[in-house]
Enzyme design. Structure first.
Site, PDB file in Angstrom:
ATOM      1  N   LYS A   1     -20.421 -48.844   5.598  1.00 15.40           N
ATOM      2  CA  LYS A   1     -19.654 -48.014   6.166  1.00 15.40           C
ATOM      3  C   LYS A   1     -19.022 -48.688   7.375  1.00 15.40           C
ATOM      4  CE  LYS A   1     -20.919 -43.709   5.850  1.00 15.40           C
ATOM      5  NZ  LYS A   1     -21.342 -42.323   6.095  1.00 15.40           N
TER       6      LYS A   1
ATOM      7  N   ASP B   1     -18.921 -37.334   8.233  1.00 13.15           N
ATOM      8  CA  ASP B   1     -19.875 -36.776   7.080  1.00 13.15           C
ATOM      9  C   ASP B   1     -18.924 -36.572   5.933  1.00 13.15           C
ATOM     10  OD1 ASP B   1     -22.570 -35.898   6.610  1.00 13.15           O
ATOM     11  OD2 ASP B   1     -21.607 -34.144   6.068  1.00 13.15           O
TER      12      ASP B   1
ATOM     13  N   LYS C   1      -8.979 -50.213  -2.162  1.00 19.49           N
ATOM     14  CA  LYS C   1      -9.580 -48.855  -2.124  1.00 19.49           C
ATOM     15  C   LYS C   1      -9.158 -47.958  -0.900  1.00 19.49           C
ATOM     16  CE  LYS C   1     -14.268 -46.563  -0.979  1.00 19.49           C
ATOM     17  NZ  LYS C   1     -15.632 -47.096  -0.615  1.00 19.49           N
TER      18      LYS C   1
END
Length: 207
Positions: A25, A81, A187
């Site tokens: 991430k 989140d 992506k």
């Protein structure tokens, strides 16, 4: 002062904390923020503890993480989140997407559970979406949120070596490859985080 402030912005070149210990991430966010001049430091680098994410919404958990990191460091903190929402499973795992990986955070376990529960549901519906909420929090308690969503389908078996999370079983709409078969740059043209980051840069960063 606390609460959402929809006018507050980060200055160009600011230093922020990414409230995540996930190396994949961190790479993804660093690439997405590459043109902003913003310096990103990770929660892992700063040895920050991981707060308990006990909210029942993406917004609530993003806020918990961002506020904890901002309070601990005195820097603005960005948290996300996100979840994998499968239509035939009543949009589960959703906010519990990370928990489906078990205590070892083994995503093969999580992806296997999706496959198993889809088989048990007896549905041919393979629609799914990645959903994300980004929350930017300041040490004084103020924050901003932006949202992103990417529609697509679930595909088995898992394919691809890139990405993270549920990427190997998700094919975005208009593509034939899974996220894990794409480069990060490819992506980001489709991804929920790519969409959310475009909004973040437009709405939350001074140009």
């Amino acid at each position: 002062m606390s609460g959402e402030d929809t006018t507050r912005r980060l200055a160009h070149g600011a230093e922020i904390v990414l409230a995540s210990h996930n190396a994949g991430k961190l790479r993804e966010f660093a690439l997405l923020l590459g043109t902003s001049g913003i310096t990103v430091r990770s929660a892992a680098e700063l040895n920050l503890p991981e707060p308990v994410e006990d909210a029942d919404s993406f917004e609530g958990n993003a806020l918990i993480k961002a506020r904890a990191a901002a309070t601990a460091t005195g820097l603005p903190a960005l948290a996300d989140d996100s979840g994998f929402c499968v239509v035939a499973l009543d949009n589960r795992p959703g906010v519990y997407s990370a928990r489906w990986a078990g205590p070892e955070r083994d995503m093969s376990v999580a992806m296997g559970r999706v496959e198993r529960e889809l088989a048990e549901a007896g549905s041919d519906d393979r629609r799914a979406a990645f959903v994300v909420v980004l929350c930017l929090a300041w040490p004084d308690g103020t924050y901003r949120m932006v949202h992103g969503r990417c529609e697509g389908t679930v595909s088995f078996p898992a394919q691809g070596e890139h990405g993270h999370g549920y990427d190997p079983i998700f094919i975005p709409k208009g593509e034939t490859r899974t996220f894990a078969q794409m480069s990060e740059t490819e992506k980001n043209r489709f991804s929920h985080r790519g969409q959310a980051m475009e909004r973040f840069l437009a709405d939350c960063v001074t140009r």
